[in-house]
Design a protein around this motif. Structure first.
Motif, PDB file in Angstrom:
ATOM      1  N   LEU A   2     -20.537 -18.525   2.635  1.00 17.43           N
ATOM      2  CA  LEU A   2     -20.878 -17.655   1.510  1.00 17.43           C
ATOM      3  C   LEU A   2     -22.402 -17.522   1.427  1.00 17.43           C
ATOM      4  CD1 LEU A   2     -18.336 -19.215  -1.006  1.00 17.43           C
ATOM      5  CD2 LEU A   2     -18.098 -17.022   0.203  1.00 17.43           C
ATOM      6  N   PRO A   3     -22.897 -16.495   0.736  1.00 21.04           N
ATOM      7  CA  PRO A   3     -24.347 -16.302   0.633  1.00 21.04           C
ATOM      8  C   PRO A   3     -25.064 -17.568   0.162  1.00 21.04           C
ATOM      9  CG  PRO A   3     -23.222 -14.372  -0.199  1.00 21.04           C
ATOM     10  CD  PRO A   3     -22.147 -15.391   0.094  1.00 21.04           C
ATOM     11  N   GLY A   4     -26.192 -17.850   0.806  1.00 19.73           N
ATOM     12  CA  GLY A   4     -26.954 -19.061   0.514  1.00 19.73           C
ATOM     13  C   GLY A   4     -26.729 -20.155   1.539  1.00 19.73           C
ATOM     14  N   ASP A   5     -25.633 -20.068   2.298  1.00 23.28           N
ATOM     15  CA  ASP A   5     -25.360 -21.031   3.355  1.00 23.28           C
ATOM     16  C   ASP A   5     -26.303 -20.769   4.535  1.00 23.28           C
ATOM     17  OD1 ASP A   5     -22.587 -22.838   4.138  1.00 23.28           O
ATOM     18  OD2 ASP A   5     -23.915 -22.240   5.775  1.00 23.28           O
ATOM     19  N   SER A   6     -26.800 -21.835   5.154  1.00 23.50           N
ATOM     20  CA  SER A   6     -27.731 -21.686   6.284  1.00 23.50           C
ATOM     21  C   SER A   6     -27.116 -20.896   7.435  1.00 23.50           C
ATOM     22  CB  SER A   6     -28.166 -23.063   6.797  1.00 23.50           C
ATOM     23  OG  SER A   6     -28.904 -23.758   5.823  1.00 23.50           O
ATOM     24  N   LEU A   7     -25.800 -20.962   7.568  1.00 27.23           N
ATOM     25  CA  LEU A   7     -25.122 -20.290   8.665  1.00 27.23           C
ATOM     26  C   LEU A   7     -24.708 -18.856   8.326  1.00 27.23           C
ATOM     27  CD1 LEU A   7     -22.850 -23.169  10.027  1.00 27.23           C
ATOM     28  CD2 LEU A   7     -24.559 -21.904  11.352  1.00 27.23           C
ATOM     29  N   TYR A   8     -24.877 -18.461   7.075  1.00 25.42           N
ATOM     30  CA  TYR A   8     -24.443 -17.115   6.679  1.00 25.42           C
ATOM     31  C   TYR A   8     -25.348 -16.073   7.341  1.00 25.42           C
ATOM     32  CZ  TYR A   8     -22.381 -13.526   3.663  1.00 25.42           C
ATOM     33  OH  TYR A   8     -21.708 -12.424   3.187  1.00 25.42           O
TER      34      TYR A   8
ATOM     35  N   PHE B 106     -27.594 -27.692   9.876  1.00 26.97           N
ATOM     36  CA  PHE B 106     -27.840 -26.609   8.913  1.00 26.97           C
ATOM     37  C   PHE B 106     -27.575 -27.155   7.513  1.00 26.97           C
ATOM     38  CE2 PHE B 106     -26.363 -24.821  12.922  1.00 26.97           C
ATOM     39  CZ  PHE B 106     -27.342 -23.884  13.201  1.00 26.97           C
ATOM     40  N   PRO B 107     -28.600 -27.712   6.874  1.00 23.94           N
ATOM     41  CA  PRO B 107     -28.394 -28.492   5.642  1.00 23.94           C
ATOM     42  C   PRO B 107     -27.965 -27.699   4.410  1.00 23.94           C
ATOM     43  CG  PRO B 107     -30.734 -28.257   6.141  1.00 23.94           C
ATOM     44  CD  PRO B 107     -30.003 -27.712   7.317  1.00 23.94           C
ATOM     45  N   LYS B 108     -28.317 -26.421   4.317  1.00 22.56           N
ATOM     46  CA  LYS B 108     -27.949 -25.654   3.126  1.00 22.56           C
ATOM     47  C   LYS B 108     -26.514 -25.164   3.264  1.00 22.56           C
ATOM     48  CE  LYS B 108     -32.603 -24.071   1.919  1.00 22.56           C
ATOM     49  NZ  LYS B 108     -33.471 -22.884   1.666  1.00 22.56           N
TER      50      LYS B 108
ATOM     51  N   ASP C 112     -17.663 -26.902  -0.505  1.00 22.18           N
ATOM     52  CA  ASP C 112     -18.850 -27.684  -0.143  1.00 22.18           C
ATOM     53  C   ASP C 112     -20.083 -26.826  -0.449  1.00 22.18           C
ATOM     54  OD1 ASP C 112     -20.672 -29.448   0.879  1.00 22.18           O
ATOM     55  OD2 ASP C 112     -20.114 -29.180   2.981  1.00 22.18           O
ATOM     56  N   CYS C 113     -20.817 -27.195  -1.480  1.00 18.20           N
ATOM     57  CA  CYS C 113     -21.989 -26.418  -1.888  1.00 18.20           C
ATOM     58  C   CYS C 113     -23.084 -27.351  -2.371  1.00 18.20           C
ATOM     59  CB  CYS C 113     -21.615 -25.422  -2.997  1.00 18.20           C
ATOM     60  SG  CYS C 113     -22.988 -24.377  -3.533  1.00 18.20           S
ATOM     61  N   ASN C 114     -24.294 -27.158  -1.847  1.00 15.35           N
ATOM     62  CA  ASN C 114     -25.438 -27.968  -2.286  1.00 15.35           C
ATOM     63  C   ASN C 114     -26.666 -27.104  -2.574  1.00 15.35           C
ATOM     64  OD1 ASN C 114     -26.273 -27.232   0.260  1.00 15.35           O
ATOM     65  ND2 ASN C 114     -26.681 -29.318   0.988  1.00 15.35           N
ATOM     66  N   VAL C 115     -26.469 -25.801  -2.776  1.00 18.53           N
ATOM     67  CA  VAL C 115     -27.591 -24.905  -3.037  1.00 18.53           C
ATOM     68  C   VAL C 115     -27.553 -24.426  -4.485  1.00 18.53           C
ATOM     69  CG1 VAL C 115     -27.713 -24.135  -0.645  1.00 18.53           C
ATOM     70  CG2 VAL C 115     -26.288 -22.867  -2.263  1.00 18.53           C
ATOM     71  N   GLN C 116     -28.710 -24.072  -5.001  1.00 17.76           N
ATOM     72  CA  GLN C 116     -28.809 -23.506  -6.337  1.00 17.76           C
ATOM     73  C   GLN C 116     -28.515 -22.023  -6.251  1.00 17.76           C
ATOM     74  OE1 GLN C 116     -29.357 -25.064  -9.384  1.00 17.76           O
ATOM     75  NE2 GLN C 116     -28.773 -23.027 -10.119  1.00 17.76           N
ATOM     76  N   LEU C 117     -27.510 -21.583  -6.992  1.00 17.65           N
ATOM     77  CA  LEU C 117     -27.097 -20.188  -6.943  1.00 17.65           C
ATOM     78  C   LEU C 117     -27.902 -19.342  -7.908  1.00 17.65           C
ATOM     79  CD1 LEU C 117     -23.237 -20.725  -6.780  1.00 17.65           C
ATOM     80  CD2 LEU C 117     -24.834 -20.408  -4.897  1.00 17.65           C
ATOM     81  N   HIS C 118     -28.142 -18.098  -7.545  1.00 19.55           N
ATOM     82  CA  HIS C 118     -28.940 -17.188  -8.365  1.00 19.55           C
ATOM     83  C   HIS C 118     -28.147 -16.757  -9.589  1.00 19.55           C
ATOM     84  CE1 HIS C 118     -31.891 -14.191  -9.391  1.00 19.55           C
ATOM     85  NE2 HIS C 118     -30.991 -13.213  -9.300  1.00 19.55           N
ATOM     86  N   ASN C 119     -28.679 -17.052 -10.784  1.00 20.22           N
ATOM     87  CA  ASN C 119     -28.063 -16.657 -12.051  1.00 20.22           C
ATOM     88  C   ASN C 119     -26.617 -17.131 -12.189  1.00 20.22           C
ATOM     89  OD1 ASN C 119     -30.338 -15.268 -13.092  1.00 20.22           O
ATOM     90  ND2 ASN C 119     -29.829 -13.480 -11.835  1.00 20.22           N
ATOM     91  N   HIS C 120     -26.319 -18.287 -11.643  1.00 19.98           N
ATOM     92  CA  HIS C 120     -24.970 -18.820 -11.794  1.00 19.98           C
ATOM     93  C   HIS C 120     -25.001 -20.334 -11.642  1.00 19.98           C
ATOM     94  CE1 HIS C 120     -20.785 -18.297 -12.434  1.00 19.98           C
ATOM     95  NE2 HIS C 120     -20.756 -17.027 -12.054  1.00 19.98           N
TER      96      HIS C 120
END
Length: 411
Positions: A335-341, A366-368, A387-395
């Motif tokens: 999903l958007p924000g993933d290093s592999l996206y 790919f840590p994100k 599995d998510c470790n990133v800060q999502l935009h406005n969510h």
């Protein structure tokens, strides 16, 4: 007739939440009895009486095993849009309570310029009927409310007289979140059957009962576009959906009755208990439902969730389309924000990624991460977690939930 744009259909779903009272139960009695009869035993926590008044309850429906899309899994109520959701007849009905002036609250400042039928146009804003004048933001909310009524019997609507308060006090939109209203009537059962068989009867019903869909209490939550690649067989989906997810908070749980066509069981339960029962293999969930439930785990109660909905209501929800990565031991829906996206994603083209590494190795390289995880063996395509470790935009960022591949599954 459903709305078809390019290679997908438009749809809407409703995450209907309530603050549980101290003496309420976390399940629908009728649904639980049916679960026992069919031999599927829900998690023990589904069968106990809840006393934690801080928690959120959410309405979920189990889809029929005969469904062509997502059979036998628990989902939020919703379905595909219909031309009648954008009918000009709604303008006259809303005008009867002075709401034509308040449609502006749905037009957000960060939306893209409008181009009719542009493939990347948001499902929230796309104009479907140039003549009707119903904004896309309103019509797609009507769709979510209608589909929720069809599938569960719960109707989110206001009497015309009650809705006039928004015309008299437009500042209400800026002072805090708006709670949803449920409408009941002895004749709703008959009307529900008519609406199920013909969606255009929904506006007829509202006009006859002197009510309007409570579109003001539905807040944009997210937007999922079905991937081009199927996670189980790595083949093209026969059906793809551009689905608007809305969230709505009501003051108390309303009795839900499954339609015994598309839905066979209904329940009100906390996200914690639903996720725990999924983890223990007592209920089946689809990837988007698990992802959104894991986001709800961040909220201690419905009041906190409601305030958050108000905070993000000035921003258009982003559309996400997963891209599948096939690695050595898992299928990853990136999903958007993933290093592999991928940097550039074509919504109409196959874009699967193939890697020789294991999932753990990829996490180091790919840590994100922002992904839904599925198994490859022994059962390909079995949902394993988020599995998510990133800060999502406005969510809000979902809680990480991963279960063991070797455990038996109901899915």
């Amino acid at each position: 007739m459903s709305r078809i744009v390019r290679n997908w259909r438009e749809a809407a779903t409703l995450m209907l939440c309530t603050l549980r009272s101290n003496n309420s139960k976390s399940y629908n009695d009728k649904a639980t009895c049916s679960l026992k009869k069919c031999g599927t035993v829900p998690h023990k926590n589904f069968l106990k009486q809840e006393t934690d008044s801080r928690s959120v309850d959410i309405l979920m429906l189990k889809r029929s095993s005969q469904s062509q899309f997502l059979p036998s899994v628990y989902v939020f109520p919703g379905g595909i849009s219909h031309d009648s959701d954008f009918s000009q007849e709604w303008i006259g009905l809303f005008n009867s309570c002075g709401q034509h002036l308040n449609f502006d609250k749905f037009i957000l400042s960060n939306q893209k310029p409008f181009e009719e039928n542009r493939p990347d146009e948001s499902v929230f804003t796309r104009k479907r009927n140039v003549v009707s004048g119903v904004p896309g933001e309103v019509g797609i909310r009507i769709c979510a409310i209608r589909e929720t009524f069809e599938e569960s019997g719960v109707l989110i609507a206001k009497h015309v007289d009650d809705a006039r308060i928004f015309n008299r006090n437009p500042s209400l939109f800026n002072t805090g979140p708006i709670s949803g209203s449920t409408f009941s009537s002895p004749v709703l059962g008959q009307w529900r059957e008519r609406v199920i068989h013909e969606a255009s009867q929904f506006v007829v019903m509202c006009r006859d009962l002197n009510i309007v869909p409570d579109v003001w209490s539905l807040y944009e939550w997210c937007n999922w576009l079905t991937p081009v690649i199927n996670p189980v067989h790595l083949s093209k989906h026969r059906r793809r959906f551009d689905t608007a997810f809305f969230a709505c908070c009501i003051s108390g749980s309303s009795h839900a009755v499954e339609d015994q066509r598309e839905t066979v069981y209904s329940l009100w339960s906390s996200p914690e208990l639903i996720v725990e029962s999924w983890r223990e293999n007592h209920v089946g969930l689809a990837g988007p439902q698990l992802y959104e439930l894991s986001r709800l785990l961040n909220f201690e109660n419905a009041h906190a969730l409601h305030n958050f909905l108000f905070e993000i209501s000035t921003h258009r929800a982003e559309r996400w389309m997963g891209v599948f990565c096939v690695c050595k031991d898992a299928l990853l829906e990136l999903l958007p924000g993933d290093s592999l996206y991928p940097e550039n994603v074509n919504c109409n083209k196959d874009s699967a990624i193939f890697r020789d590494e294991t999932h753990d190795e990829l996490k180091t390289m790919f840590p994100k991460r922002n992904r839904v995880v599925y198994s490859r063996k022994p059962k390909q395509g079995r949902l394993l977690g988020v599995d998510c470790n990133v800060q999502l935009h406005n969510h809000v960022t979902p809680r990480n939930i991963i279960r063991n591949q070797s455990e038996p599954s109901v899915e």
